[in-house]
Design a protein around this motif. Structure first.
Motif, PDB file in Angstrom:
ATOM      1  N   SER A  75       0.874  -1.171   0.000  1.00  0.00           N
ATOM      2  CA  SER A  75       0.000   0.000   0.000  1.00  0.00           C
ATOM      3  C   SER A  75       0.910   1.219   0.000  1.00  0.00           C
ATOM      4  O   SER A  75       1.978   1.203   0.628  1.00  0.00           O
ATOM      5  CB  SER A  75      -0.901   0.021   1.230  1.00  0.00           C
ATOM      6  OG  SER A  75      -1.815  -1.057   1.215  1.00  0.00           O
ATOM      7  N   LEU A  91       1.442   5.587   0.293  1.00  0.00           N
ATOM      8  CA  LEU A  91       0.927   6.867   0.786  1.00  0.00           C
ATOM      9  C   LEU A  91       1.916   7.925   0.320  1.00  0.00           C
ATOM     10  O   LEU A  91       3.063   7.942   0.775  1.00  0.00           O
ATOM     11  CB  LEU A  91       0.808   6.845   2.310  1.00  0.00           C
ATOM     12  CG  LEU A  91      -0.051   7.930   2.975  1.00  0.00           C
ATOM     13  CD1 LEU A  91      -0.360   7.544   4.415  1.00  0.00           C
ATOM     14  CD2 LEU A  91       0.607   9.291   2.941  1.00  0.00           C
ATOM     15  N   ALA A 128      -3.918   7.028   4.130  1.00  0.00           N
ATOM     16  CA  ALA A 128      -3.763   7.193   2.679  1.00  0.00           C
ATOM     17  C   ALA A 128      -4.960   7.921   2.086  1.00  0.00           C
ATOM     18  O   ALA A 128      -4.800   8.811   1.234  1.00  0.00           O
ATOM     19  CB  ALA A 128      -3.584   5.830   2.020  1.00  0.00           C
ATOM     20  N   ARG A 129      -6.158   7.549   2.523  1.00  0.00           N
ATOM     21  CA  ARG A 129      -7.353   8.224   2.010  1.00  0.00           C
ATOM     22  C   ARG A 129      -7.352   9.703   2.380  1.00  0.00           C
ATOM     23  O   ARG A 129      -7.854  10.547   1.637  1.00  0.00           O
ATOM     24  CB  ARG A 129      -8.607   7.540   2.543  1.00  0.00           C
ATOM     25  CG  ARG A 129      -8.983   6.270   1.786  1.00  0.00           C
ATOM     26  CD  ARG A 129     -10.334   5.747   2.213  1.00  0.00           C
ATOM     27  NE  ARG A 129     -10.252   5.069   3.499  1.00  0.00           N
ATOM     28  CZ  ARG A 129     -10.062   3.757   3.651  1.00  0.00           C
ATOM     29  NH1 ARG A 129      -9.948   2.982   2.581  1.00  0.00           N
ATOM     30  NH2 ARG A 129      -9.991   3.226   4.849  1.00  0.00           N
ATOM     31  N   GLN A 130      -6.758  10.028   3.533  1.00  0.00           N
ATOM     32  CA  GLN A 130      -6.781  11.415   4.013  1.00  0.00           C
ATOM     33  C   GLN A 130      -5.657  12.268   3.420  1.00  0.00           C
ATOM     34  O   GLN A 130      -5.872  13.442   3.093  1.00  0.00           O
ATOM     35  CB  GLN A 130      -6.673  11.429   5.544  1.00  0.00           C
ATOM     36  CG  GLN A 130      -6.784  12.821   6.157  1.00  0.00           C
ATOM     37  CD  GLN A 130      -6.843  12.770   7.673  1.00  0.00           C
ATOM     38  OE1 GLN A 130      -6.850  11.685   8.270  1.00  0.00           O
ATOM     39  NE2 GLN A 130      -6.876  13.927   8.307  1.00  0.00           N
ATOM     40  N   TYR A 131      -4.464  11.687   3.264  1.00  0.00           N
ATOM     41  CA  TYR A 131      -3.306  12.509   2.921  1.00  0.00           C
ATOM     42  C   TYR A 131      -2.680  12.214   1.550  1.00  0.00           C
ATOM     43  O   TYR A 131      -1.971  13.061   1.014  1.00  0.00           O
ATOM     44  CB  TYR A 131      -2.209  12.337   3.978  1.00  0.00           C
ATOM     45  CG  TYR A 131      -2.629  12.730   5.367  1.00  0.00           C
ATOM     46  CD1 TYR A 131      -2.899  14.057   5.687  1.00  0.00           C
ATOM     47  CD2 TYR A 131      -2.761  11.773   6.377  1.00  0.00           C
ATOM     48  CE1 TYR A 131      -3.276  14.431   6.972  1.00  0.00           C
ATOM     49  CE2 TYR A 131      -3.127  12.115   7.662  1.00  0.00           C
ATOM     50  CZ  TYR A 131      -3.395  13.451   7.956  1.00  0.00           C
ATOM     51  OH  TYR A 131      -3.773  13.799   9.231  1.00  0.00           O
ATOM     52  N   SER A 132      -2.916  11.034   0.998  1.00  0.00           N
ATOM     53  CA  SER A 132      -2.214  10.667  -0.230  1.00  0.00           C
ATOM     54  C   SER A 132      -2.759  11.436  -1.423  1.00  0.00           C
ATOM     55  O   SER A 132      -3.962  11.692  -1.524  1.00  0.00           O
ATOM     56  CB  SER A 132      -2.329   9.166  -0.483  1.00  0.00           C
ATOM     57  OG  SER A 132      -1.460   8.760  -1.519  1.00  0.00           O
ATOM     58  N   SER A 140      -4.552   5.965  -6.006  1.00  0.00           N
ATOM     59  CA  SER A 140      -4.722   4.809  -5.115  1.00  0.00           C
ATOM     60  C   SER A 140      -5.275   5.205  -3.754  1.00  0.00           C
ATOM     61  O   SER A 140      -5.676   4.340  -2.965  1.00  0.00           O
ATOM     62  CB  SER A 140      -3.391   4.074  -4.929  1.00  0.00           C
ATOM     63  OG  SER A 140      -2.441   4.914  -4.285  1.00  0.00           O
ATOM     64  N   ALA A 141      -5.305   6.494  -3.459  1.00  0.00           N
ATOM     65  CA  ALA A 141      -5.826   6.951  -2.160  1.00  0.00           C
ATOM     66  C   ALA A 141      -7.252   6.477  -1.939  1.00  0.00           C
ATOM     67  O   ALA A 141      -7.641   6.141  -0.809  1.00  0.00           O
ATOM     68  CB  ALA A 141      -5.741   8.472  -2.063  1.00  0.00           C
ATOM     69  N   GLU A 142      -8.053   6.444  -3.008  1.00  0.00           N
ATOM     70  CA  GLU A 142      -9.452   6.028  -2.856  1.00  0.00           C
ATOM     71  C   GLU A 142      -9.552   4.589  -2.364  1.00  0.00           C
ATOM     72  O   GLU A 142     -10.512   4.223  -1.684  1.00  0.00           O
ATOM     73  CB  GLU A 142     -10.175   6.172  -4.199  1.00  0.00           C
ATOM     74  CG  GLU A 142     -10.302   7.610  -4.692  1.00  0.00           C
ATOM     75  CD  GLU A 142     -11.075   7.692  -5.992  1.00  0.00           C
ATOM     76  OE1 GLU A 142     -11.605   6.637  -6.436  1.00  0.00           O
ATOM     77  OE2 GLU A 142     -11.169   8.798  -6.557  1.00  0.00           O
ATOM     78  N   GLY A 172      -4.755   3.304  -0.595  1.00  0.00           N
ATOM     79  CA  GLY A 172      -3.367   3.138  -0.997  1.00  0.00           C
ATOM     80  C   GLY A 172      -3.011   1.751  -1.482  1.00  0.00           C
ATOM     81  O   GLY A 172      -1.856   1.495  -1.845  1.00  0.00           O
TER      82      GLY A 172
END
Length: 423
Positions: free
Chosen positions: A170, A172, A205-209, A213-215, A218
């Protein structure tokens, strides 16, 4: 450094006749005593910053305080046996540590000071580590021994461990626009230091990436290790599933990878063995069984057989696949030094196992009395098989593991015997 800073504070009081503010007083207030040696709040704060700069996994005040307590114990143990660190040894230690980041000591100190860490914090850290190495060398080194059997076992384990060639990662990727590199790195360090679970990493990852792939938290599909950049491969393969890399600064971003799973393939020949054994043709099963009962090792067979018969002993070092089936089957049930009997019509073959080892670990120059024409030498693999550690490397690895465990045990004993109290 502590005395120097205290001197500045005292000089200020004498010059102005004023009392320092409560916040300044509190900064140098002891938070814990270790055998009457004080650890101050300032030292804890500085150690936390130092740990953050070098990417330590648990850069918290509690961890920093424990590290400082341990450093006090290390230095006290060094003083107890007369260890003194010379300026040259200290400078060597500073350069060695800075070299891990590809810097010299002066450049590393400049980076620390840019992050709010005083140079003395780095020197104190290195001094404690250098002194401790000398304590360990003096008190523990003579007790550590590594046997050939331990090397054999570890070498076989290494050979039979699948070679990682596929990974589930995964990612980020935190954007770091010009001027914001420090904030991005600090965020990545906080995430890595929290030792996130897979679910926590996915949420980060969803918050900062900043990549698609964040969705998916990651998550990436299974990747061939060969598809990763060469510089990234050793970083990923050093992880265990569930671990996260240290922050990896790249142009315009800071990257973290979380290893969800790793899959590998056995090396060709990993299950193959090379056996060294003796054979002696005898007139009957009974005669062979009697000699086998008296034989305690390969060398002992020459003694027990007598001069005339021992001249007929054949010594072989050969791959399992090239051993005659009946002999190989009998050898399979023997430990090193044991003898057995293989019937051959009305006669018999006495066999004695000298050693067995993974084929990939066999040396190409193993001595053998077999005739060159029988292909024994060609059966022993060359020692340049990729990824196979040498016996010396395995011995060093085992030694380091033992000495580190012994050092941890010694430090635990020092901690148990110390008087550690709070004001």
């Amino acid at each position: 450094m502590r005395h120097f800073l205290s001197g500045i504070a005292l000089a200020a009081v004498m010059a102005t006749g004023a009392i320092a503010p409560a916040s300044a007083q509190n900064l140098f207030t002891p938070v814990v005593y270790v055998n009457n040696s004080a650890v101050t709040r300032f030292e804890v704060d500085q150690r936390v910053r130092f740990m953050q700069v070098i990417g330590a996994p648990d850069a918290t005040p509690q961890a920093a305080e424990q590290a400082l307590v341990d450093d006090r114990l290390r230095l006290q143990a060094a003083r107890d046996i007369g260890v003194e660190i010379t300026p040259e040894q200290l400078q060597q230690g500073l350069e060695e540590f800075a070299g891990r980041a590809g810097l010299d000591a002066a450049s590393f100190i400049a980076q620390l000071e840019g992050g709010g860490v005083e140079a003395g914090v780095f020197r104190d850290f290195v001094e404690a580590g250098t002194a401790w190495r000398q304590v360990v060398r003096a008190r523990l080194l003579p007790q550590i021994e590594i046997s050939d059997a331990e090397v054999d076992q570890e070498l076989q384990r290494a050979i039979e461990t699948p070679v990682i060639d596929r990974v589930l990662l995964s990612e980020l990727i935190i954007p770091a626009p010009p001027g914001q590199e420090g904030q991005a790195l600090a965020l990545a360090e906080r995430i890595a230091a929290s030792r996130p679970t897979e679910a926590q990493f996915a949420e980060a990852a969803r918050q900062y990436s900043a990549v698609p792939s964040a969705e998916a938290g990651g998550r990436l599909e299974m990747l061939s290790l060969d598809n990763l950049p060469p510089s990234l491969r050793p970083i990923v393969t050093a992880l265990q599933p569930g671990q996260v890399t240290r922050p990896l600064p790249v142009e315009g971003a800071v990257v973290l990878f979380f290893l969800r799973d790793a899959q590998g393939t056995l090396r060709p020949g990993a299950r193959e063995q090379v056996l060294e054994y003796l054979t002696l043709r005898m007139a009957s099963v009974a005669e062979a069984a009697a000699l086998a009962a008296r034989t305690r090792s390969c060398d002992d067979l020459y003694v027990q057989a007598g001069p005339e018969a021992s001249a007929q002993v054949q010594r072989q070092t050969v791959s399992q696949a090239q051993i005659p089936t009946l002999v190989a089957t009998r050898l399979a049930s023997l430990d090193a030094g044991e003898a057995g009997v293989v019937p051959v019509g009305t006669a018999a073959e006495l066999v004695v196992l000298c050693s067995r080892q993974p084929a990939l670990a066999a040396e190409a120059d193993v001595a053998t009395t077999a005739l060159p024409a029988d292909g024994v030498e060609a059966a022993v693999p060359q020692p340049d098989t990729p990824g196979i550690p040498t016996r010396e490397a395995v011995r060093d690895q085992l030694f380091n593991a033992k000495i580190n465990a012994a050092a941890d045990g010694l430090l635990a004993d020092l901690r148990a015997d110390a008087v550690i109290r709070r004001p």
